[in-house]
Design a protein around this motif. Structure first.
Motif, PDB file in Angstrom:
ATOM      1  N   ARG A  62      98.790  50.292 122.337  1.00 42.14           N
ATOM      2  CA  ARG A  62      99.143  50.914 123.615  1.00 42.14           C
ATOM      3  C   ARG A  62     100.316  50.151 124.263  1.00 42.14           C
ATOM      4  O   ARG A  62     101.220  50.741 124.814  1.00 42.14           O
ATOM      5  CB  ARG A  62      97.924  50.894 124.540  1.00 42.14           C
ATOM      6  N   TRP A  63     100.292  48.829 124.128  1.00 43.93           N
ATOM      7  CA  TRP A  63     101.320  47.975 124.731  1.00 43.93           C
ATOM      8  C   TRP A  63     102.719  48.337 124.226  1.00 43.93           C
ATOM      9  O   TRP A  63     103.698  48.256 124.954  1.00 43.93           O
ATOM     10  CB  TRP A  63     100.997  46.499 124.441  1.00 43.93           C
ATOM     11  N   ILE A  64     102.775  48.744 122.934  1.00 41.52           N
ATOM     12  CA  ILE A  64     104.110  49.070 122.410  1.00 41.52           C
ATOM     13  C   ILE A  64     104.273  50.556 122.108  1.00 41.52           C
ATOM     14  O   ILE A  64     105.195  50.953 121.397  1.00 41.52           O
ATOM     15  CB  ILE A  64     104.461  48.218 121.172  1.00 41.52           C
ATOM     16  N   GLY A  65     103.349  51.366 122.649  1.00 42.15           N
ATOM     17  CA  GLY A  65     103.512  52.813 122.565  1.00 42.15           C
ATOM     18  C   GLY A  65     103.222  53.425 121.212  1.00 42.15           C
ATOM     19  O   GLY A  65     103.772  54.475 120.867  1.00 42.15           O
ATOM     20  N   LEU A  66     102.350  52.784 120.426  1.00 44.34           N
ATOM     21  CA  LEU A  66     101.944  53.350 119.129  1.00 44.34           C
ATOM     22  C   LEU A  66     100.630  54.104 119.261  1.00 44.34           C
ATOM     23  O   LEU A  66      99.854  53.846 120.199  1.00 44.34           O
ATOM     24  CB  LEU A  66     101.749  52.218 118.110  1.00 44.34           C
ATOM     25  N   PRO A  67     100.324  55.019 118.339  1.00 44.72           N
ATOM     26  CA  PRO A  67      99.013  55.670 118.366  1.00 44.72           C
ATOM     27  C   PRO A  67      97.907  54.614 118.269  1.00 44.72           C
ATOM     28  O   PRO A  67      98.102  53.592 117.599  1.00 44.72           O
ATOM     29  CB  PRO A  67      99.021  56.554 117.111  1.00 44.72           C
ATOM     30  N   PRO A  68      96.758  54.836 118.924  1.00 44.17           N
ATOM     31  CA  PRO A  68      95.714  53.810 119.001  1.00 44.17           C
ATOM     32  C   PRO A  68      95.238  53.294 117.648  1.00 44.17           C
ATOM     33  O   PRO A  68      94.854  52.136 117.514  1.00 44.17           O
ATOM     34  CB  PRO A  68      94.552  54.528 119.722  1.00 44.17           C
ATOM     35  N   ASP A  69      95.278  54.162 116.614  1.00 41.50           N
ATOM     36  CA  ASP A  69      94.754  53.752 115.305  1.00 41.50           C
ATOM     37  C   ASP A  69      95.851  53.276 114.350  1.00 41.50           C
ATOM     38  O   ASP A  69      95.597  53.040 113.173  1.00 41.50           O
ATOM     39  CB  ASP A  69      93.978  54.922 114.671  1.00 41.50           C
ATOM     40  N   SER A  70      97.082  53.104 114.840  1.00 39.83           N
ATOM     41  CA  SER A  70      98.180  52.647 113.973  1.00 39.83           C
ATOM     42  C   SER A  70      97.847  51.273 113.386  1.00 39.83           C
ATOM     43  O   SER A  70      97.343  50.399 114.088  1.00 39.83           O
ATOM     44  CB  SER A  70      99.481  52.565 114.769  1.00 39.83           C
ATOM     45  N   ARG A  71      98.178  51.097 112.114  1.00 47.11           N
ATOM     46  CA  ARG A  71      97.926  49.813 111.448  1.00 47.11           C
ATOM     47  C   ARG A  71      99.230  49.065 111.160  1.00 47.11           C
ATOM     48  O   ARG A  71      99.270  48.168 110.316  1.00 47.11           O
ATOM     49  CB  ARG A  71      97.125  50.040 110.157  1.00 47.11           C
ATOM     50  N   LEU A  72     100.279  49.461 111.835  1.00 46.30           N
ATOM     51  CA  LEU A  72     101.590  48.816 111.634  1.00 46.30           C
ATOM     52  C   LEU A  72     101.517  47.322 111.962  1.00 46.30           C
ATOM     53  O   LEU A  72     102.065  46.490 111.259  1.00 46.30           O
ATOM     54  CB  LEU A  72     102.639  49.496 112.529  1.00 46.30           C
ATOM     55  N   ILE A  73     100.818  47.022 113.042  1.00 45.62           N
ATOM     56  CA  ILE A  73     100.768  45.623 113.496  1.00 45.62           C
ATOM     57  C   ILE A  73      99.479  44.963 113.023  1.00 45.62           C
ATOM     58  O   ILE A  73      98.379  45.455 113.273  1.00 45.62           O
ATOM     59  CB  ILE A  73     100.859  45.551 115.027  1.00 45.62           C
ATOM     60  N   GLN A  74      99.661  43.839 112.323  1.00 43.79           N
ATOM     61  CA  GLN A  74      98.510  43.044 111.887  1.00 43.79           C
ATOM     62  C   GLN A  74      98.564  41.731 112.664  1.00 43.79           C
ATOM     63  O   GLN A  74      99.510  40.963 112.508  1.00 43.79           O
ATOM     64  CB  GLN A  74      98.600  42.754 110.382  1.00 43.79           C
ATOM     65  N   LEU A  75      97.564  41.522 113.491  1.00 46.60           N
ATOM     66  CA  LEU A  75      97.547  40.311 114.319  1.00 46.60           C
ATOM     67  C   LEU A  75      96.903  39.153 113.560  1.00 46.60           C
ATOM     68  O   LEU A  75      95.848  39.320 112.944  1.00 46.60           O
ATOM     69  CB  LEU A  75      96.756  40.587 115.608  1.00 46.60           C
ATOM     70  N   HIS A  76      97.567  38.000 113.580  1.00 44.12           N
ATOM     71  CA  HIS A  76      97.014  36.800 112.928  1.00 44.12           C
ATOM     72  C   HIS A  76      96.768  35.728 113.982  1.00 44.12           C
ATOM     73  O   HIS A  76      97.604  35.521 114.871  1.00 44.12           O
ATOM     74  CB  HIS A  76      97.990  36.261 111.882  1.00 44.12           C
ATOM     75  N   ARG A  77      95.642  35.039 113.853  1.00 44.46           N
ATOM     76  CA  ARG A  77      95.333  33.957 114.793  1.00 44.46           C
ATOM     77  C   ARG A  77      96.289  32.787 114.574  1.00 44.46           C
ATOM     78  O   ARG A  77      96.640  32.462 113.434  1.00 44.46           O
ATOM     79  CB  ARG A  77      93.894  33.474 114.595  1.00 44.46           C
ATOM     80  N   LEU A  78      96.648  32.144 115.674  1.00 41.12           N
ATOM     81  CA  LEU A  78      97.601  31.033 115.628  1.00 41.12           C
ATOM     82  C   LEU A  78      97.109  29.881 114.747  1.00 41.12           C
ATOM     83  O   LEU A  78      97.905  29.177 114.122  1.00 41.12           O
ATOM     84  CB  LEU A  78      97.836  30.538 117.069  1.00 41.12           C
ATOM     85  N   ASP A  79      95.778  29.701 114.697  1.00 44.13           N
ATOM     86  CA  ASP A  79      95.250  28.577 113.911  1.00 44.13           C
ATOM     87  C   ASP A  79      94.887  28.984 112.481  1.00 44.13           C
ATOM     88  O   ASP A  79      94.363  28.176 111.720  1.00 44.13           O
ATOM     89  CB  ASP A  79      94.037  27.953 114.617  1.00 44.13           C
ATOM     90  N   ASN A  80      95.176  30.221 112.114  1.00 42.66           N
ATOM     91  CA  ASN A  80      94.844  30.669 110.756  1.00 42.66           C
ATOM     92  C   ASN A  80      96.001  30.341 109.807  1.00 42.66           C
ATOM     93  O   ASN A  80      96.809  31.198 109.458  1.00 42.66           O
ATOM     94  CB  ASN A  80      94.546  32.177 110.755  1.00 42.66           C
ATOM     95  N   ILE A  81      96.041  29.089 109.386  1.00 44.05           N
ATOM     96  CA  ILE A  81      97.179  28.676 108.551  1.00 44.05           C
ATOM     97  C   ILE A  81      97.039  29.186 107.113  1.00 44.05           C
ATOM     98  O   ILE A  81      97.872  28.887 106.259  1.00 44.05           O
ATOM     99  CB  ILE A  81      97.416  27.135 108.565  1.00 44.05           C
ATOM    100  N   ALA A  82      95.995  29.990 106.865  1.00 41.04           N
ATOM    101  CA  ALA A  82      95.857  30.614 105.541  1.00 41.04           C
ATOM    102  C   ALA A  82      96.283  32.086 105.579  1.00 41.04           C
ATOM    103  O   ALA A  82      96.193  32.783 104.570  1.00 41.04           O
ATOM    104  CB  ALA A  82      94.403  30.509 105.074  1.00 41.04           C
ATOM    105  N   ALA A  83      96.753  32.557 106.730  1.00 36.17           N
ATOM    106  CA  ALA A  83      97.167  33.970 106.833  1.00 36.17           C
ATOM    107  C   ALA A  83      98.402  34.228 105.959  1.00 36.17           C
ATOM    108  O   ALA A  83      99.122  33.299 105.596  1.00 36.17           O
ATOM    109  CB  ALA A  83      97.466  34.305 108.292  1.00 36.17           C
TER     110      ALA A  83
END
Ligand SMILES: Cc1cc2nc3c(=O)[nH]c(=O)nc-3n(C[C@H](O)[C@H](O)[C@H](O)COP(=O)(O)O)c2cc1C
Length: 213
Positions: A62-83
């Motif tokens: 919603r923040w960037i105006g994409l459909p709610p179910d869009s999978r374009l953005i994959q969020l990674h935790r800052l401490d997940n150094i295995a991402a």
């Protein structure tokens, strides 16, 4: 195309928001690995009034105006150094840190990074991929300037968050987008904005537009 986009705690959360928006609109970016520092969340709350603490997929979209179910953005935790972005064996085009704080800039320049943003930037440089840094601070001290020079020599593209005015922006969005389009130029992502300078008419001094070229 796949990129990593990191947001840090420098002023200018709107640059991050609109870079994400235009990358999504490009039609060629299939995945964005998003990483946010703790300070980035604080600054986004101050500047945009948005709460990005543990955001749900729908909130981010919603923040960037994409459909709610869009999978374009994959969020990674800052401490997940295995991402994914932590490894050079994961193929992607490059990374942008927008806006980039002096703290993050210094950590990358020293090579002594401690979180996923630092690691992903380090990996991007060692793999000779595009690393775009959008630093924001004023004034710069000698340490900031030396860190930028060091990173530039290592191959990073330094694009300070200092917008131009020669396109006569009428809104904050137009001001911000001019810089965002330059970021996308350096990442090799197509966009809708004309950023090429075409000169001025000798007779009037007016800008030459794309349609007159
Ligand atoms: C409202 C606000 C604005 C800030 N603006 C800047 C800035 O423009 N540049 C900068 O280098 N740091 C700025 N800071 C400080 C950084 O957020 C701080 O140094 C932080 O530790 C950076 O951490 P990070 O690199 O992990 O995001 C700001 C902090 C706040 C709360």
């Amino acid at each position: 195309m796949e990129f990593t986009l990191a947001i840090t705690g420098a002023s200018g959360s709107i640059y991050a928001q609109r870079t994400l928006m235009h990358m999504a609109a490009s039609g060629v970016v299939e995945r964005i690995n998003l990483i946010m520092s703790k300070a980035a969340v604080t600054v986004a709350k101050v500047e945009l009034g948005v709460d990005l603490t543990k955001p749900e997929r729908g909130t981010l979209n919603r923040w960037i105006g994409l459909p709610p179910d869009s999978r374009l953005i994959q969020l990674h935790r800052l401490d997940n150094i295995a991402a994914r972005p932590s490894s050079g064996s994961h193929p992607q085009e490059g990374m942008v840190i927008v806006p980039c704080s002096m703290g993050t800039l210094g950590a990358i320049a020293s090579g002594a990074g401690t979180n996923l943003i630092h690691r992903a930037a380090d990996v991007t440089l060692k793999e000779n991929r595009r690393l775009v840094l959008v630093p924001r601070e004023t004034p710069y001290n000698a340490i900031h300037l030396e860190n930028m020079l060091r990173l530039s020599r290592a191959g990073a593209h330094i694009i300070p968050a200092s917008p131009g005015f020669y396109h006569r922006p009428q809104t904050i969005e137009a001001l911000v987008d001019h810089l965002v389009f330059r970021i996308l130029d350096h990442l090799g992502v197509p966009h809708s904005g004309a950023t090429q300078w075409r000169g001025v008419k000798e007779s009037t001094g007016e800008l030459i537009s794309a349609t007159e070229d």
